[in-house]
Motif scaffolding. Structure first.
Motif, PDB file in Angstrom:
ATOM      1  N   HIS A  91      20.023-107.840 -31.821  1.00  0.00           N
ATOM      2  CA  HIS A  91      20.635-107.972 -30.497  1.00  0.00           C
ATOM      3  C   HIS A  91      21.685-106.888 -30.229  1.00  0.00           C
ATOM      4  O   HIS A  91      22.578-107.066 -29.401  1.00  0.00           O
ATOM      5  N   ARG A 141      22.151-105.575 -26.546  1.00  0.00           N
ATOM      6  CA  ARG A 141      22.618-106.641 -25.656  1.00  0.00           C
ATOM      7  C   ARG A 141      24.103-106.919 -25.856  1.00  0.00           C
ATOM      8  O   ARG A 141      24.863-107.076 -24.890  1.00  0.00           O
ATOM      9  N   ASP A 166      20.396-111.666 -18.977  1.00  0.00           N
ATOM     10  CA  ASP A 166      20.430-111.973 -20.416  1.00  0.00           C
ATOM     11  C   ASP A 166      20.689-113.469 -20.616  1.00  0.00           C
ATOM     12  O   ASP A 166      21.718-113.990 -20.185  1.00  0.00           O
ATOM     13  N   LEU A 192      15.602-111.216 -18.575  1.00  0.00           N
ATOM     14  CA  LEU A 192      16.268-110.103 -19.237  1.00  0.00           C
ATOM     15  C   LEU A 192      15.698-108.770 -18.756  1.00  0.00           C
ATOM     16  O   LEU A 192      14.495-108.539 -18.802  1.00  0.00           O
TER      17      LEU A 192
END
Length: 329
Positions: free
Chosen positions: A242, A245, A258, A275
């Protein structure tokens, strides 16, 4: 049952003999193989060998009659529906590898509550008599775009080494909420994982924290709609879970839609609640030499957002392979 001689392929260069046998005869135990070598029943180019011998392409491995237990069961036939589905994802293939354009919402591998994923579909890409293709890396379930598949174990090992050696360039496109300041740069923010499995959460961490892992991402603002939303090109310089992100969240521009990071700020009204992160381009050293660059078109939900914001993505380039040692960029 008769003696068989098998030739070591280019793909199997430098593989240990015991691992070579494990690949071709997975049910043959290490102890049984050691006995076959010790008694001279297994030979390479006519000579006695030990199980740790490194093989070279073109060598001949003598395989004596083996017990029935050593023969692997044939793989079950692929589900025709899943085979057709994964075939539609293919955007490039050659004798060594396959590149998929994975849709958003499809997991790369299995886990709790996951009943369908790319890994279970790979049997549909196996050629008759060939190895089962295998994943080289992963991308998040909600992320769309390029996923690299090796056609053989040897190619998988080479590509995995390239990933570890940072010889692969990955470019993601994202729509983020807000506009980063400055417009481009490197995010150098260590990360730490809390929990395990699908419920794990990644957070920004201090450098002196015991569980902190170094994480760096390069970003560039390609366009923006004022200060409300921006289109970024992102390149992870490390490979943390991740990473992109969380890094976008830490600089105050969470990725649009997200479901895990960014909170309410990532879900402004008027936009598809999915997303907006897409693995756009992959530039890799090709296992047979040279480099390969493959680009994946934007998914439908991101195309709609681009159109609404006036962002122009342009045409998607065709795959490009440059032979020799030169890079494509």
């Amino acid at each position: 049952m008769t003696v068989v001689n098998r030739i070591v392929t280019e793909d199997e260069a430098d593989l240990r003999l015991d691992r070579w046998f494990r690949r071709h005869y997975p049910n043959l135990t290490q102890g049984a193989l050691q006995k076959l070598c010790r008694t001279g029943q297994v030979r390479v180019d006519g000579g006695r060998v030990q199980t740790n011998m490194r093989l070279a392409p073109g060598q001949s491995v003598r395989i004596p009659p083996l017990p029935d237990i050593s023969q692997p069961a044939p793989p079950p036939p692929p589900d025709p529906r899943l085979a057709r589905e994964i075939e539609k994802m293919v955007i490039y293939r050659d004798d060594h590898l396959i590149v998929l354009d994975k849709p958003s919402g499809l997991a790369t591998q299995g886990g709790p509550g996951i009943t369908k994923h790319v890994d279970m579909m790979l049997e549909g890409l196996r050629e008759e008599g060939g190895d089962r293709p295998r994943l080289v890396h992963r991308i998040d379930r909600d992320t769309s775009g390029i996923l690299l598949i090796a056609r053989t174990p040897g190619v998988a090992a080479k590509l995995a080494a390239a990933f570890r050696g940072r010889d692969i360039r990955k470019t993601y496109w994202a729509v983020v909420v807000g506009r980063p300041t400055p417009d481009s740069g490197i995010i150098d923010q260590p990360l730490a994982k809390i929990g395990a499995g699908g419920a794990a959460l990644v957070i920004a961490a201090s450098r002196d924290e015991e569980d902190a892992a170094s994480a760096k991402s390069e970003y560039e603002t390609l366009d923006s709609a004022g200060k409300k939303l921006s289109w970024l090109a992102l390149s992870p310089l490390t490979g943390r879970t991740h990473q992109l992100r969380v890094h976008c969240e830490t600089i105050g521009t969470p990725i649009l839609g997200d479901p895990r990071y960014g909170g309410k700020a990532a879900h402004p009204e008027g936009f598809t609640d999915r997303l907006h992160l897409h693995a756009r381009e992959l530039d890799i050293p090709h296992p047979a030499g040279g480099r390969l660059t493959v680009t994946a078109a934007l998914p439908q939900h991101m195309r709609e957002t681009f159109k609404a914001l006036g962002f122009t993505a342009g045409d998607t380039p065709a795959p490009k392979r440059v032979k020799g040692k030169g890079a494509t960029r």
